[in-house]
Design a protein around this motif. Structure first.
Motif, PDB file in Angstrom:
ATOM      1  N   ASP A  74     -17.350  16.449 -10.209  1.00  0.00           N
ATOM      2  CA  ASP A  74     -16.538  17.449  -9.526  1.00  0.00           C
ATOM      3  C   ASP A  74     -15.543  16.708  -8.660  1.00  0.00           C
ATOM      4  OD1 ASP A  74     -15.525  19.771  -8.512  1.00  0.00           O
ATOM      5  OD2 ASP A  74     -17.195  20.176  -7.178  1.00  0.00           O
ATOM      6  N   GLY A 126     -13.078  21.727   0.015  1.00  0.00           N
ATOM      7  CA  GLY A 126     -14.207  21.065  -0.648  1.00  0.00           C
ATOM      8  C   GLY A 126     -14.987  20.201   0.318  1.00  0.00           C
ATOM      9  N   ILE A 127     -14.281  19.497   1.188  1.00  0.00           N
ATOM     10  CA  ILE A 127     -14.928  18.648   2.188  1.00  0.00           C
ATOM     11  C   ILE A 127     -15.678  19.515   3.197  1.00  0.00           C
ATOM     12  CG2 ILE A 127     -14.497  17.012   4.060  1.00  0.00           C
ATOM     13  CD1 ILE A 127     -12.063  16.052   2.345  1.00  0.00           C
ATOM     14  N   ASN A 147     -16.848  22.559   2.754  1.00  0.00           N
ATOM     15  CA  ASN A 147     -18.003  23.180   2.103  1.00  0.00           C
ATOM     16  C   ASN A 147     -19.154  22.195   1.960  1.00  0.00           C
ATOM     17  OD1 ASN A 147     -16.546  25.524   1.905  1.00  0.00           O
ATOM     18  ND2 ASN A 147     -16.034  25.260  -0.248  1.00  0.00           N
ATOM     19  N   SER A 148     -18.841  20.952   1.617  1.00  0.00           N
ATOM     20  CA  SER A 148     -19.878  19.925   1.508  1.00  0.00           C
ATOM     21  C   SER A 148     -20.520  19.671   2.865  1.00  0.00           C
ATOM     22  CB  SER A 148     -19.297  18.624   0.965  1.00  0.00           C
ATOM     23  OG  SER A 148     -18.848  18.801  -0.345  1.00  0.00           O
ATOM     24  N   TRP A 149     -19.713  19.623   3.911  1.00  0.00           N
ATOM     25  CA  TRP A 149     -20.220  19.425   5.265  1.00  0.00           C
ATOM     26  C   TRP A 149     -21.147  20.583   5.644  1.00  0.00           C
ATOM     27  CZ3 TRP A 149     -19.680  22.655   9.458  1.00  0.00           C
ATOM     28  CH2 TRP A 149     -20.130  22.156  10.675  1.00  0.00           C
ATOM     29  N   LEU A 199     -22.840  22.690   3.663  1.00  0.00           N
ATOM     30  CA  LEU A 199     -24.109  22.614   2.923  1.00  0.00           C
ATOM     31  C   LEU A 199     -25.016  21.533   3.502  1.00  0.00           C
ATOM     32  CD1 LEU A 199     -23.238  23.138  -0.848  1.00  0.00           C
ATOM     33  CD2 LEU A 199     -24.644  24.577   0.612  1.00  0.00           C
ATOM     34  N   ARG A 200     -24.439  20.388   3.855  1.00  0.00           N
ATOM     35  CA  ARG A 200     -25.228  19.299   4.426  1.00  0.00           C
ATOM     36  C   ARG A 200     -25.894  19.756   5.732  1.00  0.00           C
ATOM     37  NH1 ARG A 200     -21.719  15.359   4.419  1.00  0.00           N
ATOM     38  NH2 ARG A 200     -20.946  15.737   6.512  1.00  0.00           N
ATOM     39  N   TYR A 248     -23.567  23.723  -7.333  1.00  0.00           N
ATOM     40  CA  TYR A 248     -23.022  24.222  -6.071  1.00  0.00           C
ATOM     41  C   TYR A 248     -23.380  25.701  -5.882  1.00  0.00           C
ATOM     42  CZ  TYR A 248     -19.701  25.522  -2.452  1.00  0.00           C
ATOM     43  OH  TYR A 248     -19.145  26.010  -1.308  1.00  0.00           O
ATOM     44  N   ASN A 256     -26.965  26.107  -4.920  1.00  0.00           N
ATOM     45  CA  ASN A 256     -27.174  25.775  -3.508  1.00  0.00           C
ATOM     46  C   ASN A 256     -26.706  26.903  -2.588  1.00  0.00           C
ATOM     47  OD1 ASN A 256     -28.477  23.248  -3.201  1.00  0.00           O
ATOM     48  ND2 ASN A 256     -26.657  22.259  -4.004  1.00  0.00           N
TER      49      ASN A 256
END
Length: 101
Positions: A24, A31-32, A34-36, A38-39, A75, A78
């Protein structure tokens, strides 16, 4: 008249192998973020992380996770997991606009 290359690609029942590469890439800031986000949810408990890993493996093994055929992505799995945990009040809500580091 249908072009020959269209007939050639239409004869395959699945997408060409090059479209099955598992990666991906996002060049957008969302995107950054969203990743943050989720983390941050995954860091709340080791059970949350373990559940996420389990669901990823289960979804791939049961063919629910197969975006090439129009099914879920890891994704999306999750996101559903986090939603379930939020509704059950098993994780605290993180406001993506306020709780940015």
């Amino acid at each position: 008249s249908i072009p020959a290359h269209t007939i050639y690609w239409a004869s395959f029942s699945t997408a060409p192998e090059m479209f099955g590469i598992d990666f991906d890439l996002s060049a957008r800031a969302h995107g950054i973020r969203n990743s943050w986000l989720l983390r941050k949810y995954m860091e709340q408990s080791s059970i949350v992380r373990a559940g996420s890993v389990f669901l990823k493996h289960w979804s791939k093994a049961s063919a629910v996770n197969n975006s090439m055929k129009g099914y879920f992505t890891s994704y999306a799995t999750n996101i559903l997991w986090v939603y379930f945990l939020l509704r059950r009040k098993l994780v605290k809500y993180i406001d993506p606009l306020r709780d940015v580091e």
